[in-house]
Design an enzyme around this catalytic site. Sequence first.
Site, PDB file in Angstrom:
ATOM      1  N   GLU A 170      -5.340   3.157   0.667  1.00 30.15           N
ATOM      2  CA  GLU A 170      -4.815   3.146   2.042  1.00 30.15           C
ATOM      3  C   GLU A 170      -5.722   3.874   3.040  1.00 30.15           C
ATOM      4  O   GLU A 170      -5.304   4.800   3.724  1.00 30.15           O
ATOM      5  CB  GLU A 170      -3.396   3.737   2.057  1.00 30.15           C
ATOM      6  CG  GLU A 170      -2.428   2.961   1.185  1.00 30.15           C
ATOM      7  CD  GLU A 170      -1.034   3.577   1.113  1.00 30.15           C
ATOM      8  OE1 GLU A 170      -0.776   4.563   1.832  1.00 30.15           O
ATOM      9  OE2 GLU A 170      -0.208   3.069   0.340  1.00 30.15           O
ATOM     10  N   ASN A 211      -7.106  -0.214  -2.687  1.00 26.82           N
ATOM     11  CA  ASN A 211      -5.686  -0.559  -2.784  1.00 26.82           C
ATOM     12  C   ASN A 211      -5.018  -0.282  -1.452  1.00 26.82           C
ATOM     13  O   ASN A 211      -5.226   0.763  -0.847  1.00 26.82           O
ATOM     14  CB  ASN A 211      -5.019   0.283  -3.883  1.00 26.82           C
ATOM     15  CG  ASN A 211      -3.633  -0.178  -4.236  1.00 26.82           C
ATOM     16  OD1 ASN A 211      -3.422  -1.356  -4.527  1.00 26.82           O
ATOM     17  ND2 ASN A 211      -2.664   0.724  -4.211  1.00 26.82           N
ATOM     18  N   HIS A 247       4.140  -5.036  -0.918  1.00 30.79           N
ATOM     19  CA  HIS A 247       5.454  -4.568  -0.478  1.00 30.79           C
ATOM     20  C   HIS A 247       5.890  -5.438   0.704  1.00 30.79           C
ATOM     21  O   HIS A 247       5.470  -5.213   1.845  1.00 30.79           O
ATOM     22  CB  HIS A 247       5.395  -3.101  -0.039  1.00 30.79           C
ATOM     23  CG  HIS A 247       5.069  -2.139  -1.134  1.00 30.79           C
ATOM     24  ND1 HIS A 247       5.926  -1.908  -2.190  1.00 30.79           N
ATOM     25  CD2 HIS A 247       3.989  -1.349  -1.339  1.00 30.79           C
ATOM     26  CE1 HIS A 247       5.386  -0.996  -2.989  1.00 30.79           C
ATOM     27  NE2 HIS A 247       4.214  -0.647  -2.498  1.00 30.79           N
ATOM     28  N   GLU A 276       1.598  -3.478  -6.496  1.00 27.63           N
ATOM     29  CA  GLU A 276       2.843  -2.734  -6.252  1.00 27.63           C
ATOM     30  C   GLU A 276       3.927  -3.654  -5.687  1.00 27.63           C
ATOM     31  O   GLU A 276       4.647  -3.287  -4.752  1.00 27.63           O
ATOM     32  CB  GLU A 276       2.589  -1.584  -5.262  1.00 27.63           C
ATOM     33  CG  GLU A 276       1.490  -0.629  -5.664  1.00 27.63           C
ATOM     34  CD  GLU A 276       1.336   0.536  -4.704  1.00 27.63           C
ATOM     35  OE1 GLU A 276       2.291   0.839  -3.951  1.00 27.63           O
ATOM     36  OE2 GLU A 276       0.257   1.160  -4.697  1.00 27.63           O
ATOM     37  N   ASP A 278       7.056  -5.420  -4.537  1.00 29.77           N
ATOM     38  CA  ASP A 278       8.510  -5.470  -4.434  1.00 29.77           C
ATOM     39  C   ASP A 278       8.844  -6.128  -3.102  1.00 29.77           C
ATOM     40  O   ASP A 278       8.030  -6.126  -2.179  1.00 29.77           O
ATOM     41  CB  ASP A 278       9.189  -4.101  -4.588  1.00 29.77           C
ATOM     42  CG  ASP A 278       8.660  -3.024  -3.658  1.00 29.77           C
ATOM     43  OD1 ASP A 278       8.119  -3.351  -2.583  1.00 29.77           O
ATOM     44  OD2 ASP A 278       8.794  -1.829  -3.997  1.00 29.77           O
TER      45      ASP A 278
END
Length: 361
Positions: A170, A211, A247, A276, A278
């Site tokens: 990030e 990432n 996400h 990651e 979801d």
Amino acid sequence: MASRSFRRAASAATAVLIVLGAAPSASAFGGPPAGHGTTLRKLAARQDLRIGTAVDTAALASDDRYRTLTARQFDSVTAENVMKWEAVEPERGVYDWAAADALVNFAQHNGQAVRGHTLLWHNQLPAWLTQGVADGSIDAAELRQVLRAHITTQMKHFRGKIYQWDVVNEVFDEDGTLRKSLWLEKLGPSYIADAFRWAHAADPQAKLFFNDYNVEGINPKSTAYYDLAVRLRREGVPVHGFGIQGHLDIGYGFPSDVQANLERFAGLGMQSAFTEVDIRMTLPADAAKLARQADDYRRLLDACLNVRRCTSFTVWGFTDKYSWVPDTFDGQGAANLMDEEYAAKPAFEAVRDELAERRRR
């Protein structure tokens, strides 16, 4: 966008429990999806893809059904929190690897690979570091040495045990400019290349990744990563992969150019991974929301399967029982493949069907 609510690392006793209780019989619990059908990991193996989950190590130690499903359904695991800097070095020079080592041992016991998360981030840093930078007792020159020591020590500790590492996490804002973190402020942009070089020197076999979140499609943020990857790789910096967190929120449109984004990184010779995933919704959930969620999971996985260099697909936890979403996004949740009782949701069926019915290019 890794979990903001840091669940404290398991104690040494808990870590032992994770290993000793690693693999009870899956049939002991019954019911879908644990008790019948071909597992996600078997289906993914046919596609030459690793299917993974982030792991809450406290749940792994205390919840038999969680532990069984983690072992049964997934062939890759990521530490949700226990490999982050504040967990592994809570006091300067004092390392606590117990919970992280227990997860690695659990994975080895169950024939699973491990993704490392994360070496360098602007969040979940140990207090001694942030306070030292803030009060000036750690200056820029020392900070660089501290960072190098952290990356080198962590990589060497897990050397040969982790197949992919989220090295730099990030570092861009939404407009494609570098995030104004303490790393950028004190060290300048060269810290990014340094992190990859130090990580590679400590473990030359691990694949090293950027990432980030909101980089599923082609946009200023993902393009900033692409341009940086081009430059760093041209300079010989060992950047091997691009991690797309995934996400998503069904309240927004699905990005139409996910596959094109993956393909441009593949064109550089880089791997990619969904790291990651979801997909949250405003509660309460209903049939229409769950159907949309299932389709979004399927579309992300489909894009990955369409690009050979997309090597892994990891969900950020598989059950709503331990999801980070409700604590972070007010009024939202139900983001995972299974509900709080471990029943398969339409999203689980969509992922399983996509893996079963597709033939990877």
